[in-house]
Design a protein around this motif. Structure first.
Motif, PDB file in Angstrom:
ATOM      1  N   VAL A 160       3.898 -18.559  11.735  1.00  0.00           N
ATOM      2  CA  VAL A 160       4.402 -17.279  11.229  1.00  0.00           C
ATOM      3  C   VAL A 160       4.555 -17.326   9.709  1.00  0.00           C
ATOM      4  O   VAL A 160       4.202 -16.367   9.010  1.00  0.00           O
ATOM      5  N   VAL A 161       5.070 -18.423   9.183  1.00  0.00           N
ATOM      6  CA  VAL A 161       5.225 -18.558   7.735  1.00  0.00           C
ATOM      7  C   VAL A 161       3.861 -18.504   7.053  1.00  0.00           C
ATOM      8  O   VAL A 161       3.704 -17.895   5.976  1.00  0.00           O
ATOM      9  N   ASN A 162       2.864 -19.131   7.667  1.00  0.00           N
ATOM     10  CA  ASN A 162       1.513 -19.074   7.110  1.00  0.00           C
ATOM     11  C   ASN A 162       0.988 -17.642   7.094  1.00  0.00           C
ATOM     12  O   ASN A 162       0.343 -17.213   6.117  1.00  0.00           O
ATOM     13  N   TRP A 163       1.279 -16.885   8.161  1.00  0.00           N
ATOM     14  CA  TRP A 163       0.873 -15.470   8.175  1.00  0.00           C
ATOM     15  C   TRP A 163       1.556 -14.722   7.034  1.00  0.00           C
ATOM     16  O   TRP A 163       0.922 -13.878   6.376  1.00  0.00           O
ATOM     17  N   ALA A 164       2.819 -15.023   6.810  1.00  0.00           N
ATOM     18  CA  ALA A 164       3.569 -14.342   5.744  1.00  0.00           C
ATOM     19  C   ALA A 164       2.979 -14.663   4.377  1.00  0.00           C
ATOM     20  O   ALA A 164       2.888 -13.787   3.500  1.00  0.00           O
ATOM     21  N   VAL A 165       2.579 -15.910   4.180  1.00  0.00           N
ATOM     22  CA  VAL A 165       1.981 -16.318   2.902  1.00  0.00           C
ATOM     23  C   VAL A 165       0.662 -15.578   2.678  1.00  0.00           C
ATOM     24  O   VAL A 165       0.398 -15.056   1.588  1.00  0.00           O
ATOM     25  N   VAL A 166      -0.165 -15.524   3.721  1.00  0.00           N
ATOM     26  CA  VAL A 166      -1.452 -14.823   3.611  1.00  0.00           C
ATOM     27  C   VAL A 166      -1.237 -13.339   3.348  1.00  0.00           C
ATOM     28  O   VAL A 166      -1.921 -12.728   2.511  1.00  0.00           O
ATOM     29  N   ALA A 167      -0.281 -12.728   4.066  1.00  0.00           N
ATOM     30  CA  ALA A 167      -0.014 -11.298   3.886  1.00  0.00           C
ATOM     31  C   ALA A 167       0.472 -10.997   2.483  1.00  0.00           C
ATOM     32  O   ALA A 167       0.101  -9.971   1.890  1.00  0.00           O
ATOM     33  N   ARG A 168       1.295 -11.877   1.930  1.00  0.00           N
ATOM     34  CA  ARG A 168       1.810 -11.658   0.570  1.00  0.00           C
ATOM     35  C   ARG A 168       0.704 -11.857  -0.467  1.00  0.00           C
ATOM     36  O   ARG A 168       0.655 -11.137  -1.470  1.00  0.00           O
ATOM     37  N   ARG A 169      -0.189 -12.788  -0.221  1.00  0.00           N
ATOM     38  CA  ARG A 169      -1.227 -13.111  -1.195  1.00  0.00           C
ATOM     39  C   ARG A 169      -2.424 -12.149  -1.118  1.00  0.00           C
ATOM     40  O   ARG A 169      -2.975 -11.730  -2.135  1.00  0.00           O
ATOM     41  N   GLU A 170      -2.820 -11.794   0.130  1.00  0.00           N
ATOM     42  CA  GLU A 170      -4.044 -11.020   0.304  1.00  0.00           C
ATOM     43  C   GLU A 170      -3.801  -9.632   0.907  1.00  0.00           C
ATOM     44  O   GLU A 170      -4.752  -8.865   1.068  1.00  0.00           O
ATOM     45  N   GLY A 171      -2.561  -9.331   1.249  1.00  0.00           N
ATOM     46  CA  GLY A 171      -2.279  -8.084   1.930  1.00  0.00           C
ATOM     47  C   GLY A 171      -2.455  -8.234   3.432  1.00  0.00           C
ATOM     48  O   GLY A 171      -2.973  -9.245   3.919  1.00  0.00           O
ATOM     49  N   LEU A 172      -2.036  -7.212   4.193  1.00  0.00           N
ATOM     50  CA  LEU A 172      -2.098  -7.293   5.653  1.00  0.00           C
ATOM     51  C   LEU A 172      -3.520  -7.453   6.177  1.00  0.00           C
ATOM     52  O   LEU A 172      -3.750  -8.107   7.202  1.00  0.00           O
ATOM     53  N   LEU A 173      -4.491  -6.858   5.475  1.00  0.00           N
ATOM     54  CA  LEU A 173      -5.875  -6.976   5.923  1.00  0.00           C
ATOM     55  C   LEU A 173      -6.374  -8.416   5.837  1.00  0.00           C
ATOM     56  O   LEU A 173      -7.340  -8.781   6.516  1.00  0.00           O
ATOM     57  N   GLY A 174      -5.712  -9.232   5.019  1.00  0.00           N
ATOM     58  CA  GLY A 174      -6.099 -10.637   4.941  1.00  0.00           C
ATOM     59  C   GLY A 174      -5.810 -11.399   6.221  1.00  0.00           C
ATOM     60  O   GLY A 174      -6.301 -12.522   6.406  1.00  0.00           O
ATOM     61  N   LEU A 175      -5.024 -10.795   7.120  1.00  0.00           N
ATOM     62  CA  LEU A 175      -4.703 -11.439   8.394  1.00  0.00           C
ATOM     63  C   LEU A 175      -5.762 -11.198   9.465  1.00  0.00           C
ATOM     64  O   LEU A 175      -5.671 -11.784  10.553  1.00  0.00           O
ATOM     65  N   GLU A 176      -6.736 -10.347   9.195  1.00  0.00           N
ATOM     66  CA  GLU A 176      -7.751 -10.032  10.208  1.00  0.00           C
ATOM     67  C   GLU A 176      -8.517 -11.267  10.689  1.00  0.00           C
ATOM     68  O   GLU A 176      -8.693 -11.441  11.898  1.00  0.00           O
ATOM     69  N   PRO A 177      -8.996 -12.135   9.781  1.00  0.00           N
ATOM     70  CA  PRO A 177      -9.688 -13.341  10.270  1.00  0.00           C
ATOM     71  C   PRO A 177      -8.795 -14.223  11.142  1.00  0.00           C
ATOM     72  O   PRO A 177      -9.263 -14.830  12.112  1.00  0.00           O
ATOM     73  N   ILE A 178      -7.503 -14.281  10.796  1.00  0.00           N
ATOM     74  CA  ILE A 178      -6.565 -15.076  11.598  1.00  0.00           C
ATOM     75  C   ILE A 178      -6.381 -14.455  12.977  1.00  0.00           C
ATOM     76  O   ILE A 178      -6.358 -15.157  13.992  1.00  0.00           O
ATOM     77  N   ALA A 179      -6.272 -13.116  13.018  1.00  0.00           N
ATOM     78  CA  ALA A 179      -6.107 -12.418  14.298  1.00  0.00           C
ATOM     79  C   ALA A 179      -7.327 -12.611  15.189  1.00  0.00           C
ATOM     80  O   ALA A 179      -7.199 -12.781  16.410  1.00  0.00           O
ATOM     81  N   ASP A 180      -8.509 -12.603  14.588  1.00  0.00           N
ATOM     82  CA  ASP A 180      -9.742 -12.763  15.372  1.00  0.00           C
ATOM     83  C   ASP A 180      -9.823 -14.145  16.025  1.00  0.00           C
ATOM     84  O   ASP A 180     -10.410 -14.290  17.106  1.00  0.00           O
ATOM     85  N   LYS A 181      -9.236 -15.146  15.380  1.00  0.00           N
ATOM     86  CA  LYS A 181      -9.293 -16.510  15.910  1.00  0.00           C
ATOM     87  C   LYS A 181      -8.086 -16.859  16.781  1.00  0.00           C
ATOM     88  O   LYS A 181      -8.071 -17.917  17.401  1.00  0.00           O
ATOM     89  N   GLU A 182      -7.077 -15.979  16.822  1.00  0.00           N
ATOM     90  CA  GLU A 182      -5.852 -16.257  17.563  1.00  0.00           C
ATOM     91  C   GLU A 182      -6.112 -16.233  19.068  1.00  0.00           C
ATOM     92  O   GLU A 182      -6.566 -15.231  19.619  1.00  0.00           O
ATOM     93  N   LYS A 183      -5.809 -17.351  19.754  1.00  0.00           N
ATOM     94  CA  LYS A 183      -6.047 -17.460  21.188  1.00  0.00           C
ATOM     95  C   LYS A 183      -4.864 -16.986  22.024  1.00  0.00           C
ATOM     96  O   LYS A 183      -5.046 -16.584  23.180  1.00  0.00           O
ATOM     97  N   ASP A 184      -3.675 -17.046  21.466  1.00  0.00           N
ATOM     98  CA  ASP A 184      -2.490 -16.585  22.189  1.00  0.00           C
ATOM     99  C   ASP A 184      -2.502 -15.062  22.256  1.00  0.00           C
ATOM    100  O   ASP A 184      -2.488 -14.383  21.223  1.00  0.00           O
ATOM    101  N   ARG A 185      -2.543 -14.524  23.474  1.00  0.00           N
ATOM    102  CA  ARG A 185      -2.668 -13.082  23.651  1.00  0.00           C
ATOM    103  C   ARG A 185      -1.529 -12.328  22.987  1.00  0.00           C
ATOM    104  O   ARG A 185      -1.748 -11.283  22.343  1.00  0.00           O
ATOM    105  N   PHE A 186      -0.310 -12.828  23.119  1.00  0.00           N
ATOM    106  CA  PHE A 186       0.838 -12.125  22.563  1.00  0.00           C
ATOM    107  C   PHE A 186       0.792 -12.133  21.039  1.00  0.00           C
ATOM    108  O   PHE A 186       1.028 -11.107  20.384  1.00  0.00           O
ATOM    109  N   ALA A 187       0.499 -13.291  20.443  1.00  0.00           N
ATOM    110  CA  ALA A 187       0.415 -13.376  18.984  1.00  0.00           C
ATOM    111  C   ALA A 187      -0.733 -12.525  18.459  1.00  0.00           C
ATOM    112  O   ALA A 187      -0.618 -11.899  17.395  1.00  0.00           O
ATOM    113  N   HIS A 188      -1.836 -12.487  19.204  1.00  0.00           N
ATOM    114  CA  HIS A 188      -2.981 -11.656  18.801  1.00  0.00           C
ATOM    115  C   HIS A 188      -2.592 -10.176  18.754  1.00  0.00           C
ATOM    116  O   HIS A 188      -2.908  -9.465  17.789  1.00  0.00           O
ATOM    117  N   LYS A 189      -1.889  -9.728  19.784  1.00  0.00           N
ATOM    118  CA  LYS A 189      -1.434  -8.342  19.815  1.00  0.00           C
ATOM    119  C   LYS A 189      -0.472  -8.060  18.665  1.00  0.00           C
ATOM    120  O   LYS A 189      -0.553  -6.997  18.028  1.00  0.00           O
TER     121      LYS A 189
END
Length: 247
Positions: A81-110
């Protein structure tokens, strides 16, 4: 393989057999095929009868956790979660798209998709909490299958005892039939009570603890995602989420 499960099973079995031995009994006196068939078959049949098919299927899947428990890694979850926060702060929310695409946990992906889409924090929380509560209820219903077996087993054991006594009463004139009939009566009762209290009920409680841990982990994800959506800095998010760590 979960060591504590094996230790618990070994202690319970050893206590039962050791107590029987100290009382002057033998292993043979506790082995009775008809009694085992009555208790195990009757208990399983009653539990299956009361359980809807989806809950039964889920119960069988959860059954693997008896010996191979799956407790979530809260430390690793906080780091994610902290890593997501760092990416979101640095690249904006759209920067999380590659992370979401690779996320295997269904709940975290949602959760990531809801965040990336720019939903209001209240919408994100409500959507994820509905998902969490529904999954928790399904898993608790599945664990209740084993709990219900623990409730039926002693009663089925009594039924086995009555069946044994019926045969005893029918064969009072034949002393050779009294021993086997009485054995089935008493051993069936032992099987029912021991099966429930040494195995089934502890198994059900262990599965429920695992389900509760899963739900707590999902709460961690929810709080982390909402904090990111509210623009909190990664360090503050990390400190907040550390409250989920076991003490």
């Amino acid at each position: 393989m979960d060591l504590l499960t094996l230790i618990g099973l070994a202690i319970g079995t050893a206590a039962l057999l050791g107590g029987n031995f100290l009382e002057g009994g033998s292993l043979q006196s506790l082995l009775n095929g008809p009694a085992a068939l009555i208790v195990i078959g009757g208990t399983l049949g009653a539990a299956v009868l009361q359980t809807p098919q989806p809950h039964l299927q889920r119960a069988l899947k959860l059954g693997k956790r008896i010996f191979y428990p799956q407790y979530p890694a809260f430390d690793a979850g906080i780091k994610r979660v902290v890593n997501w926060a760092v990416v979101a702060r640095r690249e904006g929310l759209l920067g999380l798209e590659p992370i979401a695409d690779k996320e295997k946990d269904r709940f975290a992906h949602k959760a990531l998709l809801l965040l990336i889409d720019g939903n209001d924090t209240q919408v994100i929380r409500q959507s994820l909490e509905i998902d969490m509560i529904a999954q928790e209820q399904r898993d608790h219903n599945a664990a209740s299958f084993y709990e219900s077996m623990g409730g039926y087993a002693p009663t089925i054991g009594i039924i086995g005892a009555v069946i044994g006594l019926i045969h005893v009463m029918k064969n009072l004139s034949d002393p050779s039939q009294l021993g086997p009939g009485i054995a089935v009566a008493f051993v069936a009762t032992i099987y029912g009570v021991a099966f429930a209290n040494l195995f089934l009920l502890p198994i059900a409680n262990k599965l429920k603890q695992s389900v509760n841990a899963d739900s707590l982990y999902r709460e961690l994800i929810i709080e982390g995602i909402v904090a990111i959506a509210e623009g909190e800095n990664p360090r503050s998010i990390e400190i907040k989420l550390q409250g989920f760590l076991p003490r």
